[in-house]
Scaffold this active site. Sequence first.
Site, PDB file in Angstrom:
ATOM      1  N   HIS A  35       0.836  -1.207   0.000  1.00 17.15           N
ATOM      2  CA  HIS A  35       0.000   0.000   0.000  1.00 17.15           C
ATOM      3  C   HIS A  35       0.866   1.251   0.000  1.00 17.15           C
ATOM      4  CE1 HIS A  35       0.806  -0.975   4.227  1.00 17.15           C
ATOM      5  NE2 HIS A  35       0.760   0.336   4.436  1.00 17.15           N
ATOM      6  N   CYS A  70       5.690  10.003   9.334  1.00 17.02           N
ATOM      7  CA  CYS A  70       5.280   9.073   8.288  1.00 17.02           C
ATOM      8  C   CYS A  70       3.801   8.739   8.464  1.00 17.02           C
ATOM      9  CB  CYS A  70       6.135   7.813   8.276  1.00 17.02           C
ATOM     10  SG  CYS A  70       6.259   6.957   9.842  1.00 17.02           S
ATOM     11  N   HIS A  72       0.020   7.419   5.937  1.00 20.72           N
ATOM     12  CA  HIS A  72      -0.628   6.906   4.730  1.00 20.72           C
ATOM     13  C   HIS A  72      -1.611   7.932   4.200  1.00 20.72           C
ATOM     14  CE1 HIS A  72       0.153   3.439   7.448  1.00 20.72           C
ATOM     15  NE2 HIS A  72       0.691   2.941   6.345  1.00 20.72           N
ATOM     16  N   GLU A  90       1.131  15.309  14.040  1.00 20.68           N
ATOM     17  CA  GLU A  90       2.115  14.632  14.891  1.00 20.68           C
ATOM     18  C   GLU A  90       3.045  15.589  15.619  1.00 20.68           C
ATOM     19  OE1 GLU A  90       4.420  11.504  13.165  1.00 20.68           O
ATOM     20  OE2 GLU A  90       2.650  10.336  12.629  1.00 20.68           O
ATOM     21  N   GLU A 118       5.192  -1.498   2.020  1.00 23.93           N
ATOM     22  CA  GLU A 118       4.838  -0.140   1.616  1.00 23.93           C
ATOM     23  C   GLU A 118       5.561   0.353   0.370  1.00 23.93           C
ATOM     24  OE1 GLU A 118       3.051   1.470   5.736  1.00 23.93           O
ATOM     25  OE2 GLU A 118       4.987   2.313   5.206  1.00 23.93           O
TER      26      GLU A 118
END
EC number: 5.3.3.2
Length: 178
Positions: A35, A70, A72, A90, A118
């Site tokens: 993904h 990091c 998605h 974050e 990934e």
Amino acid sequence: MTDREALLVELVDERGARVGALPVAQAHTAPGRLHRAFSVLLFDDDGRLLLQQRAGVKTRFPLLWSNTCCGHPLPGQDVTEAAATRLAEELGVTAELREVGIYRYQAADPGTGLVEDEWDHVLVGRFRGVPRPDPDEVADYTWRWAAELADAITVDRAQYTPWLAGVLAVAADAVSRP
């Protein structure tokens, strides 16, 4: 608070083309599904890299040191936009980001049994200021020289996320510039 494990990720093939979507938790359940993801590396004006130590509540690789941020993108979401949003969530940071390459990797977390598979878009940017990390996301942060960090990863890989060395290698051109 959003259950990040229930959000959808974009499944991709070996060329990075979209082939579907799954919740984060399912995509990371062994054996894993390839993904789309992103990794952000932010540098200060002196060329030091901002690292974060992942929070202890993270479902994958908790308390390991990693790149600045990091995550998605949602299916169909612009990767740079997703990365900028996650950076703000974050670390309380905003920065102009540019993509410098892709890092394709697989890694299993021995502590949780979950896996990463990934197609990782590597983005870099500049940041001046003091991060304001969300303690649910980030346990700590520090600034490191990229060359020093690469040596430290070689000496003690267990302290760092398994993708960090590869992300640094993809961003080598950006890392070498002050």
